[in-house]
Design a protein around this motif. Structure first.
Motif, PDB file in Angstrom:
ATOM      1  N   ILE A 140       0.828  -1.211   0.000  1.00  0.00           N
ATOM      2  CA  ILE A 140       0.000   0.000   0.000  1.00  0.00           C
ATOM      3  C   ILE A 140       0.864   1.263   0.000  1.00  0.00           C
ATOM      4  CG2 ILE A 140      -1.632   1.352   1.368  1.00  0.00           C
ATOM      5  CD1 ILE A 140      -2.876  -1.318   2.236  1.00  0.00           C
ATOM      6  N   ILE A 141       1.849   1.328   0.903  1.00  0.00           N
ATOM      7  CA  ILE A 141       2.654   2.547   0.976  1.00  0.00           C
ATOM      8  C   ILE A 141       3.618   2.645  -0.212  1.00  0.00           C
ATOM      9  CG2 ILE A 141       2.446   2.722   3.472  1.00  0.00           C
ATOM     10  CD1 ILE A 141       5.187   1.555   3.775  1.00  0.00           C
ATOM     11  N   SER A 142       4.074   1.516  -0.741  1.00  0.00           N
ATOM     12  CA  SER A 142       4.948   1.558  -1.914  1.00  0.00           C
ATOM     13  C   SER A 142       4.183   2.031  -3.141  1.00  0.00           C
ATOM     14  CB  SER A 142       5.559   0.175  -2.176  1.00  0.00           C
ATOM     15  OG  SER A 142       6.392  -0.231  -1.122  1.00  0.00           O
ATOM     16  N   VAL A 143       2.967   1.531  -3.322  1.00  0.00           N
ATOM     17  CA  VAL A 143       2.153   1.962  -4.460  1.00  0.00           C
ATOM     18  C   VAL A 143       1.800   3.438  -4.326  1.00  0.00           C
ATOM     19  CG1 VAL A 143      -0.105   1.697  -5.554  1.00  0.00           C
ATOM     20  CG2 VAL A 143       1.249  -0.325  -4.990  1.00  0.00           C
ATOM     21  N   GLY A 144       1.403   3.856  -3.130  1.00  0.00           N
ATOM     22  CA  GLY A 144       1.069   5.264  -2.931  1.00  0.00           C
ATOM     23  C   GLY A 144       2.236   6.188  -3.214  1.00  0.00           C
ATOM     24  N   THR A 145       3.408   5.839  -2.681  1.00  0.00           N
ATOM     25  CA  THR A 145       4.596   6.671  -2.906  1.00  0.00           C
ATOM     26  C   THR A 145       5.023   6.650  -4.367  1.00  0.00           C
ATOM     27  OG1 THR A 145       5.349   6.192  -0.654  1.00  0.00           O
ATOM     28  CG2 THR A 145       6.980   7.056  -2.201  1.00  0.00           C
ATOM     29  N   GLY A 146       5.023   5.472  -4.979  1.00  0.00           N
ATOM     30  CA  GLY A 146       5.426   5.369  -6.380  1.00  0.00           C
ATOM     31  C   GLY A 146       4.509   6.131  -7.313  1.00  0.00           C
ATOM     32  N   VAL A 147       3.198   6.057  -7.068  1.00  0.00           N
ATOM     33  CA  VAL A 147       2.249   6.788  -7.911  1.00  0.00           C
ATOM     34  C   VAL A 147       2.439   8.290  -7.755  1.00  0.00           C
ATOM     35  CG1 VAL A 147      -0.202   7.300  -8.235  1.00  0.00           C
ATOM     36  CG2 VAL A 147       0.551   4.932  -7.969  1.00  0.00           C
ATOM     37  N   LEU A 148       2.590   8.758  -6.530  1.00  0.00           N
ATOM     38  CA  LEU A 148       2.809  10.185  -6.298  1.00  0.00           C
ATOM     39  C   LEU A 148       4.114  10.649  -6.942  1.00  0.00           C
ATOM     40  CD1 LEU A 148       1.879  12.788  -4.903  1.00  0.00           C
ATOM     41  CD2 LEU A 148       3.109  12.039  -2.854  1.00  0.00           C
ATOM     42  N   PHE A 149       5.163   9.867  -6.792  1.00  0.00           N
ATOM     43  CA  PHE A 149       6.464  10.212  -7.368  1.00  0.00           C
ATOM     44  C   PHE A 149       6.387  10.237  -8.894  1.00  0.00           C
ATOM     45  CE2 PHE A 149      10.919   9.690  -8.450  1.00  0.00           C
ATOM     46  CZ  PHE A 149      11.588  10.384  -7.448  1.00  0.00           C
ATOM     47  N   GLY A 150       5.782   9.205  -9.477  1.00  0.00           N
ATOM     48  CA  GLY A 150       5.691   9.134 -10.933  1.00  0.00           C
ATOM     49  C   GLY A 150       4.815  10.206 -11.531  1.00  0.00           C
ATOM     50  N   LEU A 151       3.697  10.542 -10.851  1.00  0.00           N
ATOM     51  CA  LEU A 151       2.833  11.611 -11.335  1.00  0.00           C
ATOM     52  C   LEU A 151       3.570  12.955 -11.343  1.00  0.00           C
ATOM     53  CD1 LEU A 151      -0.631  10.846  -9.684  1.00  0.00           C
ATOM     54  CD2 LEU A 151      -0.191  11.133 -12.133  1.00  0.00           C
ATOM     55  N   THR A 152       4.245  13.240 -10.241  1.00  0.00           N
ATOM     56  CA  THR A 152       4.979  14.496 -10.153  1.00  0.00           C
ATOM     57  C   THR A 152       6.075  14.579 -11.205  1.00  0.00           C
ATOM     58  OG1 THR A 152       4.557  14.536  -7.764  1.00  0.00           O
ATOM     59  CG2 THR A 152       6.278  15.992  -8.602  1.00  0.00           C
ATOM     60  N   GLY A 215      11.296  -0.584  -2.631  1.00  0.00           N
ATOM     61  CA  GLY A 215      10.231  -1.273  -3.337  1.00  0.00           C
ATOM     62  C   GLY A 215       9.288  -0.408  -4.150  1.00  0.00           C
ATOM     63  N   TRP A 216       9.443   0.917  -4.064  1.00  0.00           N
ATOM     64  CA  TRP A 216       8.478   1.800  -4.725  1.00  0.00           C
ATOM     65  C   TRP A 216       8.937   2.284  -6.101  1.00  0.00           C
ATOM     66  CZ3 TRP A 216      10.488   6.468  -6.050  1.00  0.00           C
ATOM     67  CH2 TRP A 216      11.634   6.881  -5.357  1.00  0.00           C
ATOM     68  N   MET A 217      10.198   2.096  -6.453  1.00  0.00           N
ATOM     69  CA  MET A 217      10.732   2.716  -7.668  1.00  0.00           C
ATOM     70  C   MET A 217      10.153   2.132  -8.950  1.00  0.00           C
ATOM     71  SD  MET A 217      13.023   2.625  -5.062  1.00  0.00           S
ATOM     72  CE  MET A 217      14.164   1.296  -5.415  1.00  0.00           C
ATOM     73  N   SER A 218       9.869   0.834  -8.961  1.00  0.00           N
ATOM     74  CA  SER A 218       9.387   0.215 -10.200  1.00  0.00           C
ATOM     75  C   SER A 218       8.043   0.787 -10.620  1.00  0.00           C
ATOM     76  CB  SER A 218       9.286  -1.303 -10.012  1.00  0.00           C
ATOM     77  OG  SER A 218       8.389  -1.619  -8.955  1.00  0.00           O
ATOM     78  N   ILE A 219       7.118   0.902  -9.700  1.00  0.00           N
ATOM     79  CA  ILE A 219       5.819   1.453 -10.065  1.00  0.00           C
ATOM     80  C   ILE A 219       5.924   2.959 -10.328  1.00  0.00           C
ATOM     81  CG2 ILE A 219       5.064   1.888  -7.681  1.00  0.00           C
ATOM     82  CD1 ILE A 219       2.260   1.040  -8.575  1.00  0.00           C
ATOM     83  N   GLY A 220       6.868   3.630  -9.663  1.00  0.00           N
ATOM     84  CA  GLY A 220       7.077   5.043  -9.943  1.00  0.00           C
ATOM     85  C   GLY A 220       7.507   5.276 -11.376  1.00  0.00           C
ATOM     86  N   ILE A 262      -1.974   0.743 -12.210  1.00  0.00           N
ATOM     87  CA  ILE A 262      -1.676   0.696 -10.776  1.00  0.00           C
ATOM     88  C   ILE A 262      -2.196  -0.586 -10.158  1.00  0.00           C
ATOM     89  CG2 ILE A 262      -2.143   1.825  -8.568  1.00  0.00           C
ATOM     90  CD1 ILE A 262      -2.340   4.477 -10.136  1.00  0.00           C
ATOM     91  N   LEU A 263      -3.422  -0.977 -10.508  1.00  0.00           N
ATOM     92  CA  LEU A 263      -4.020  -2.177  -9.924  1.00  0.00           C
ATOM     93  C   LEU A 263      -3.258  -3.430 -10.319  1.00  0.00           C
ATOM     94  CD1 LEU A 263      -6.312  -3.423  -8.291  1.00  0.00           C
ATOM     95  CD2 LEU A 263      -7.694  -3.474 -10.375  1.00  0.00           C
ATOM     96  N   VAL A 264      -2.907  -3.531 -11.591  1.00  0.00           N
ATOM     97  CA  VAL A 264      -2.164  -4.711 -12.051  1.00  0.00           C
ATOM     98  C   VAL A 264      -0.800  -4.783 -11.376  1.00  0.00           C
ATOM     99  CG1 VAL A 264      -1.070  -5.772 -14.051  1.00  0.00           C
ATOM    100  CG2 VAL A 264      -3.375  -4.849 -14.252  1.00  0.00           C
ATOM    101  N   GLN A 265      -0.118  -3.647 -11.300  1.00  0.00           N
ATOM    102  CA  GLN A 265       1.207  -3.640 -10.684  1.00  0.00           C
ATOM    103  C   GLN A 265       1.132  -3.996  -9.204  1.00  0.00           C
ATOM    104  OE1 GLN A 265       3.730  -3.406 -12.536  1.00  0.00           O
ATOM    105  NE2 GLN A 265       5.443  -3.214 -11.102  1.00  0.00           N
TER     106      GLN A 265
END
Length: 343
Positions: A140-152, A215-220, A262-265
């Motif tokens: 949960i926290i990795s996906v949240g951080t990665g999505v925020l990082f990638g969006l920015t 663990g968050w960089m890949s989804i980011g 995001i869901l698939v990842q």
């Protein structure tokens, strides 16, 4: 002789109105045609995937077991912390189960643990709860951080994209498994002084922290690539020209087109974190005894495999079923959300 005007009048009198023709759009007895949203279409595609449905049921059973572990163990009648082998005489002088097949019986369904004599079924139920709970929080926290990082990174671009990209590259340069093993004891020592009793929450917190850190960089990166493509699309340009704020563009235009990715990842990341947590506990830098954990079950099984192979059987089968089911579920979700990737 019939004039053309009379023939036209007669033809008009014989022509049925569309309302009276069954099957005509808007006719009587015909259901109105209704459009389906992309979410409804994805659900219809997913329901046709028998493998995905079966895997979803299996995962739901694992989650239900983890949530209801205390109730299941209470109904079962055995505890994960009582030493049945020592108190009830189920172990021999070498600490091995006296009864065959690891001490499997009507009282102890999966047998008893070598050396300590705890009930294996109760250990497995609570072990699933521990490993799955830690992995879920990390996901949960990795996906949240990665999505925020990638969006920015993807939406702003320019120097922000460059420096954030270099930071992501720097984090990816760490060998994750080696970092987990080396840094976990150091992180634990930050919370516990030498000679003090270690609180129960320290090791779960450390496991969550070290796995999240790398663990968050890949989804980011994945989200950044998607945003770079989406921000040049016509609907985003139209929203920008209409005066929409950046937050509204991200919330209304970009995020709805990123949910499938995001869901698939996320479904692919969670089993990776489960196995990573079990591996760290197996190596002695994760959850410590007597807390039940999947990795500790493998550690005990590896120690006594030559004399009690049965002990390794049940945790191993459970881990294989969980990981395979989650990976297949991720494939099914991806195919349902993006039919272009159908196998």
């Amino acid at each position: 002789m019939t004039s053309p005007s009379q023939a036209a009048a007669d033809g008009d009198s014989l022509t049925l109105e569309p309302e009276g023709i069954p099957g005509a759009p808007g006719g009587k007895g015909t259901p109105d045609l209704a459009g389906r949203t992309p979410r409804q279409l994805a659900w219809l595609r997913f329901k046709r995937d028998k493998t995905g449905i079966a895997c979803a049921i299996i995962i739901a059973c694992f989650v239900l077991i983890a949530v209801a572990a205390p109730l299941i163990v209470k109904l079962y009648g055995q505890n994960a912390y009582d030493f049945y082998g020592q108190d009830d005489g189920l172990l021999n002088s070498y600490g091995l189960p006296i009864a065959p097949n690891g001490g499997i019986s009507s009282t102890h369904w999966f047998g008893v643990e070598p050396n300590l004599g705890r009930d294996v079924f109760a250990l497995l139920i609570y072990g699933i709860r521990t490993s799955l709970g830690i992995a879920a929080v990390v996901t949960i926290i990795s996906v949240g951080t990665g999505v925020l990082f990638g969006l920015t990174q993807g939406y702003i671009g320019g120097k922000v994209d460059y420096f954030m990209g270099r930071f992501s590259d720097f984090m990816l340069s760490f060998p994750s498994q080696l970092f987990f093993i080396a840094f976990s004891p150091v992180a634990i020592s930050l919370f516990v002084n030498v000679g003090d009793q270690e609180p129960w929450w320290v090791r779960p917190l450390v496991l969550i922290g070290v796995q999240f850190l790398l663990g968050w960089m890949s989804i980011g990166r994945l989200v950044r690539a998607q945003v770079l493509s989406l921000r040049e699309r016509e609907f985003v340009e139209a929203a920008r020209i209409s005066g929409a704020s950046s937050w509204r563009i991200i919330r209304k235009e970009l995020l709805p087109n990123l949910w499938s990715t995001i869901l698939v990842q996320a479904t692919l990341m969670l089993p990776v974190f489960v196995t990573a947590e079990a591996g760290l506990s197996f190596l002695g830098v994760g959850i410590a005894a007597p807390t039940p954990d999947w990795g500790l079950l493998f550690q005990t099984g590896a120690t006594y495999y030559s004399s009690d192979i049965t002990f390794m059987f049940f945790p191993g089968i459970a881990m294989v079923i969980f990981v395979v089911a989650f990976n297949l579920l991720g494939d099914s979700v991806r195919d349902a959300l993006d039919p272009k990737t159908l196998r």
